[in-house]
Design an enzyme around this catalytic site. Structure first.
Site, PDB file in Angstrom:
ATOM      1  N   ASN A 166      42.899  38.738  27.643  1.00  0.00           N
ATOM      2  CA  ASN A 166      41.802  38.985  26.712  1.00  0.00           C
ATOM      3  C   ASN A 166      40.914  40.095  27.255  1.00  0.00           C
ATOM      4  O   ASN A 166      40.711  40.195  28.472  1.00  0.00           O
ATOM      5  CB  ASN A 166      40.980  37.711  26.536  1.00  0.00           C
ATOM      6  CG  ASN A 166      41.784  36.581  25.909  1.00  0.00           C
ATOM      7  OD1 ASN A 166      42.608  36.816  25.027  1.00  0.00           O
ATOM      8  ND2 ASN A 166      41.555  35.364  26.370  1.00  0.00           N
ATOM      9  N   VAL A 169      35.578  35.376  31.317  1.00  0.00           N
ATOM     10  CA  VAL A 169      35.448  35.614  32.752  1.00  0.00           C
ATOM     11  C   VAL A 169      35.815  37.078  33.004  1.00  0.00           C
ATOM     12  O   VAL A 169      36.945  37.501  32.706  1.00  0.00           O
ATOM     13  CB  VAL A 169      36.354  34.685  33.582  1.00  0.00           C
ATOM     14  CG1 VAL A 169      36.250  35.025  35.063  1.00  0.00           C
ATOM     15  CG2 VAL A 169      35.984  33.216  33.341  1.00  0.00           C
ATOM     16  N   HIS A 193      42.603  38.582  34.326  1.00  0.00           N
ATOM     17  CA  HIS A 193      43.527  37.480  34.576  1.00  0.00           C
ATOM     18  C   HIS A 193      44.530  37.433  33.441  1.00  0.00           C
ATOM     19  O   HIS A 193      44.213  37.752  32.295  1.00  0.00           O
ATOM     20  CB  HIS A 193      42.775  36.152  34.700  1.00  0.00           C
ATOM     21  CG  HIS A 193      41.803  35.908  33.590  1.00  0.00           C
ATOM     22  ND1 HIS A 193      40.547  36.486  33.578  1.00  0.00           N
ATOM     23  CD2 HIS A 193      41.910  35.203  32.449  1.00  0.00           C
ATOM     24  CE1 HIS A 193      39.921  36.127  32.475  1.00  0.00           C
ATOM     25  NE2 HIS A 193      40.716  35.357  31.759  1.00  0.00           N
TER      26      HIS A 193
HETATM   27  P1  5GP Z   1      39.209  34.276  29.241  1.00  0.00           P
HETATM   28  O1  5GP Z   1      38.544  33.579  28.068  1.00  0.00           O
HETATM   29  O2  5GP Z   1      38.211  35.100  30.034  1.00  0.00           O
HETATM   30  O3  5GP Z   1      40.442  35.028  28.866  1.00  0.00           O
HETATM   31  O4  5GP Z   1      39.737  33.112  30.165  1.00  0.00           O
HETATM   32  C1  5GP Z   1      38.972  32.485  31.142  1.00  0.00           C
HETATM   33  C2  5GP Z   1      39.671  31.199  31.462  1.00  0.00           C
HETATM   34  O5  5GP Z   1      39.171  30.710  32.699  1.00  0.00           O
HETATM   35  C3  5GP Z   1      39.438  30.096  30.419  1.00  0.00           C
HETATM   36  O6  5GP Z   1      40.695  29.678  29.892  1.00  0.00           O
HETATM   37  C4  5GP Z   1      38.739  28.995  31.212  1.00  0.00           C
HETATM   38  O7  5GP Z   1      39.145  27.698  30.826  1.00  0.00           O
HETATM   39  C5  5GP Z   1      39.111  29.308  32.643  1.00  0.00           C
HETATM   40  N1  5GP Z   1      38.125  28.890  33.622  1.00  0.00           N
HETATM   41  C6  5GP Z   1      36.778  29.096  33.544  1.00  0.00           C
HETATM   42  N2  5GP Z   1      36.177  28.610  34.635  1.00  0.00           N
HETATM   43  C7  5GP Z   1      37.155  28.070  35.422  1.00  0.00           C
HETATM   44  C8  5GP Z   1      37.129  27.420  36.700  1.00  0.00           C
HETATM   45  O8  5GP Z   1      36.096  27.226  37.336  1.00  0.00           O
HETATM   46  N3  5GP Z   1      38.328  27.019  37.187  1.00  0.00           N
HETATM   47  C9  5GP Z   1      39.501  27.219  36.517  1.00  0.00           C
HETATM   48  N4  5GP Z   1      40.620  26.760  37.108  1.00  0.00           N
HETATM   49  N5  5GP Z   1      39.546  27.849  35.328  1.00  0.00           N
HETATM   50  C10 5GP Z   1      38.396  28.263  34.780  1.00  0.00           C
END
Ligand code: 5GP
Ligand code: ZN
Length: 113
Positions: free
Chosen positions: A86, A95, A99
């Protein structure tokens, strides 16, 4: 390393997180809020905030091939999986340390919301 970055803290184990894979370039761990039976995140050790600032083709390739290998370890290589990155607000990025999501273990819909 960014002091205020969640994934940098996980990389440094300031936030203890069980890793399912690590090498000198990337780490991988399970998503805290899984959207599928298998939901892992492949994260480069280097802090890069969005795909817009990703220029290293070797790193981009390594993230994808790591996801492919992990799909085998996690038992979803033949059944299938989805890789997602994303970017920024409309892409749903929450985040800001890049990733790659590895999702599988069920039939995924046409789009992940
Ligand atoms: P994005 O929305 O930025 O593509 O994905 C961020 C991902 O990080 C989300 O799926 C969320 O659930 C995951 N995430 C956020 N905080 C943490 C954390 O503290 N630990 C882990 N293992 N995953 C996290
Ligand atoms: Zn970071």
């Amino acid at each position: 390393m960014r002091e205020d970055c969640l994934f940098c803290k996980i990389i440094n184990q300031q936030i203890p997180t069980k890793l399912i894979y690590e090498d000198e370039t990337v780490i991988a761990f399970n998503d805290i809020n899984p959207q599928a039976p298998v939901h892992a995140l492949i994260v480069p050790r280097e802090h890069i905030d969005t795909i817009n600032n990703l220029e290293n083709e070797n790193l981009a390739g390594h993230m994808i091939l790591t996801a492919k290998r992990l799909s085998g370890v996690l038992g979803i290589q033949q059944s299938g999986y989805r890789l997602i990155m994303n970017c920024n607000e409309d892409g749903g990025q929450t985040v800001f340390h890049i990733h790659l999501h590895l999702l599988g273990g069920k039939q995924l819909g046409e789009l992940v919301q």
